[in-house]
Enzyme design. Structure first.
Site, PDB file in Angstrom:
ATOM      1  N   HIS A  13      52.337 -37.137  31.696  1.00  0.00           N
ATOM      2  CA  HIS A  13      53.769 -37.266  31.391  1.00  0.00           C
ATOM      3  C   HIS A  13      54.461 -37.979  32.552  1.00  0.00           C
ATOM      4  O   HIS A  13      54.969 -37.349  33.485  1.00  0.00           O
ATOM      5  CB  HIS A  13      54.389 -35.876  31.152  1.00  0.00           C
ATOM      6  CG  HIS A  13      55.801 -35.915  30.638  1.00  0.00           C
ATOM      7  ND1 HIS A  13      56.234 -35.155  29.568  1.00  0.00           N
ATOM      8  CD2 HIS A  13      56.892 -36.614  31.044  1.00  0.00           C
ATOM      9  CE1 HIS A  13      57.518 -35.387  29.350  1.00  0.00           C
ATOM     10  NE2 HIS A  13      57.952 -36.268  30.242  1.00  0.00           N
ATOM     11  N   THR A  97      56.571 -45.695  28.303  1.00  0.00           N
ATOM     12  CA  THR A  97      57.768 -46.491  28.560  1.00  0.00           C
ATOM     13  C   THR A  97      58.441 -46.871  27.251  1.00  0.00           C
ATOM     14  O   THR A  97      57.782 -46.964  26.211  1.00  0.00           O
ATOM     15  CB  THR A  97      57.452 -47.738  29.409  1.00  0.00           C
ATOM     16  OG1 THR A  97      58.685 -48.305  29.871  1.00  0.00           O
ATOM     17  CG2 THR A  97      56.663 -48.792  28.644  1.00  0.00           C
ATOM     18  N   GLU A 228      64.465 -29.337  25.798  1.00  0.00           N
ATOM     19  CA  GLU A 228      65.039 -29.533  27.147  1.00  0.00           C
ATOM     20  C   GLU A 228      66.409 -28.888  27.233  1.00  0.00           C
ATOM     21  O   GLU A 228      66.898 -28.578  28.315  1.00  0.00           O
ATOM     22  CB  GLU A 228      65.165 -31.037  27.455  1.00  0.00           C
ATOM     23  CG  GLU A 228      63.931 -31.622  28.094  1.00  0.00           C
ATOM     24  CD  GLU A 228      64.154 -33.049  28.561  1.00  0.00           C
ATOM     25  OE1 GLU A 228      64.309 -33.930  27.696  1.00  0.00           O
ATOM     26  OE2 GLU A 228      64.183 -33.278  29.783  1.00  0.00           O
TER      27      GLU A 228
HETATM   28  C1  6MZ Z   1      64.055 -37.044  28.543  1.00  0.00           C
HETATM   29  C2  6MZ Z   1      63.423 -38.797  29.892  1.00  0.00           C
HETATM   30  C3  6MZ Z   1      63.283 -37.915  31.001  1.00  0.00           C
HETATM   31  O1  6MZ Z   1      61.063 -45.467  29.232  1.00  0.00           O
HETATM   32  O2  6MZ Z   1      62.594 -46.808  30.654  1.00  0.00           O
HETATM   33  N1  6MZ Z   1      63.141 -40.023  30.320  1.00  0.00           N
HETATM   34  N2  6MZ Z   1      63.802 -38.353  28.679  1.00  0.00           N
HETATM   35  N3  6MZ Z   1      63.954 -36.151  29.553  1.00  0.00           N
HETATM   36  C4  6MZ Z   1      63.578 -36.541  30.794  1.00  0.00           C
HETATM   37  N4  6MZ Z   1      63.513 -35.598  31.794  1.00  0.00           N
HETATM   38  C5  6MZ Z   1      64.338 -35.635  32.930  1.00  0.00           C
HETATM   39  N5  6MZ Z   1      62.886 -38.636  32.051  1.00  0.00           N
HETATM   40  C6  6MZ Z   1      62.789 -39.933  31.613  1.00  0.00           C
HETATM   41  O3  6MZ Z   1      61.621 -44.662  31.533  1.00  0.00           O
HETATM   42  C7  6MZ Z   1      62.880 -44.039  31.676  1.00  0.00           C
HETATM   43  C8  6MZ Z   1      63.303 -43.391  30.376  1.00  0.00           C
HETATM   44  O4  6MZ Z   1      62.462 -42.281  30.077  1.00  0.00           O
HETATM   45  C9  6MZ Z   1      63.191 -41.236  29.452  1.00  0.00           C
HETATM   46  C10 6MZ Z   1      64.634 -41.724  29.337  1.00  0.00           C
HETATM   47  O5  6MZ Z   1      64.817 -42.310  28.061  1.00  0.00           O
HETATM   48  C11 6MZ Z   1      64.705 -42.779  30.428  1.00  0.00           C
HETATM   49  O6  6MZ Z   1      65.714 -43.742  30.189  1.00  0.00           O
HETATM   50  P1  6MZ Z   1      61.357 -45.954  30.622  1.00  0.00           P
HETATM   51  O7  6MZ Z   1      60.193 -46.619  31.275  1.00  0.00           O
END
Ligand code: 6MZ
Length: 363
Positions: A13, A97, A228
């Site tokens: 993750h 991603t 969450e």
């Molecule tokens: C939910 C999360 C996250 O996809 O642009 N992301 N979504 N909960 C979390 N916990 C804190 N952490 C990250 O990576 C960034 C994106 O991943 C998701 C969000 O949509 C964030 O914009 P990518 O590579």
């Protein structure tokens, strides 16, 4: 923390844009600051801030996405993120991603993913395997991009990387479906599944359901950010969907725990992320302890190693000290994760061997 370096690890993750090094973000911010696109001093403060609420985290992602906009930068951060994980002895990384579309710079979801693949190809600090052994990668590359096993006579470190495409909760059903179709097209270059993520207060399960259902029917693996925030209706619907894994599971009620446990759905646990965002108030009350004690399948993960200034070694170290786990237990926890990867049996077999040969360090 050093002692967990020698344990091979599996990371299931990790969000690409959440795993970018602070130093890279600052460098990118400085360049955009000089161009007058952003105010560097404001941004520097936001990047270096330690504690953030869940709400602030999503604001930070919007900023990170401004910094990592173009194809070249996506290629660079992919390479760096993979090499960072490999340097802490991660032997299998499932990197997720959200494919992005940006008409103003000619970026499509497909070209975004091509830039990610370029990043995988550019990895040179370690050997990388990111394609299924029977893959026909078509126009992505002319031959399988797996480098040889030796360098200067010494055995080189190897990392398996597989990709998950994320659907952002802000997206429409059509956009989600586009991501799933892209994932199907990119299976030969190592896309193994779909993740649903993004700000949990945004969007409805019914919006994403058709795309997720289609993905599953087509044989893609599914992992969902689940619970969450408290949202019993959505949690129930997600569990009924029977995803192969879920992430977080922070705000579950009794009924939901019962269901999760009876279904034995593996949980991706992100300790630092949950504490930093105050989704869970302290490690003492974190659900890791209960799930671990009842032997529910779980995997320790980083979530966003850059945003939360952590690493997988760091997460194992926190679990070891907070829950009194010794070397053997930590090794076993890391090894058990192999059973929950979305890669094929060949990869699992090789990973088991890697763990078995690392077992001698326990003596
Ligand atoms: C939910 C999360 C996250 O996809 O642009 N992301 N979504 N909960 C979390 N916990 C804190 N952490 C990250 O990576 C960034 C994106 O991943 C998701 C969000 O949509 C964030 O914009 P990518 O590579």
């Amino acid at each position: 923390m050093e002692q967990w370096l020698s344990v091979p690890k599996v990371e299931l993750h990790a969000h690409l844009n959440g795993s970018v090094r602070d130093s890279t973000l600052l460098e990118l911010a400085r360049v955009l600051g000089e161009k007058g696109v952003i105010d560097f001093s404001d941004v520097e403060h936001v990047i270096m801030k330690d504690d953030r609420s869940l709400h602030e985290v999503f604001k930070l992602f919007d900023l990170i996405h401004i910094l990592t906009t173009d194809h070249k930068i996506i290629t660079r951060i992919t390479k760096e993120v993979v090499e960072d994980f490999a340097s802490e002895n991660v032997v299998y990384l499932e990197l997720r991603t959200t494919p992005k579309k940006n008409d103003s710079i000619g970026m499509t979801k497909r070209s975004y993913m091509e830039a990610v693949v370029e990043g995988l190809k550019a990895v040179n600090a370690v050997d990388i395997n990111f394609m299924p052994h029977d893959a026909d990668a078509g126009d992505f590359m002319d031959s399988q991009h797996i480098k040889s096993g030796t360098c200067n006579g010494a055995t080189r470190k190897k990392i398996y990387v597989r990709l998950l495409l994320s659907i952002d909760r802000r997206e429409t059903t059509e956009a989600a479906m586009e991501t799933v179709k892209l994932a199907l097209e990119l299976r030969p270059i190592g896309v193994v599944g779909i993740d649903l993520s993004g700000n949990p207060i945004v969007g409805e399960w019914s919006t994403f359901f058709p795309a997720l259902k289609f993905a599953r029917e087509q044989g893609l693996y599914i992992t969902l950010h689940c619970g969450e925030i408290p949202n019993p209706k959505e949690i129930q619907a997600m569990l009924d969907f029977l995803p192969q894994r879920i992430g977080h599971a922070c705000c579950f009620e009794e009924e939901e725990w019962k269901k999760l446990k009876s279904l034995k759905i593996p949980v991706e646990i992100c300790l630092t992320s949950n504490i930093r965002t105050d989704t869970i108030s302290s490690l003492d009350v974190h659900h890791f302890a209960n799930l671990y004690n009842v032997k529910h399948p779980l995997i320790l993960c980083t979530d966003d190693a850059g945003v939360f200034s952590t690493s997988l070694c760091g997460e194992y170290s926190i679990a070891a000290s907070a829950y009194g786990l010794g070397r053997r237990e930590i090794y076993q926890l890391a090894k058990d994760a192999v059973e929950f990867v979305f890669a094929d049996d060949e990869v699992k077999k090789d990973l088991r061997e890697i763990f078995n040969s690392a077992a001698k360090m326990l003596d």
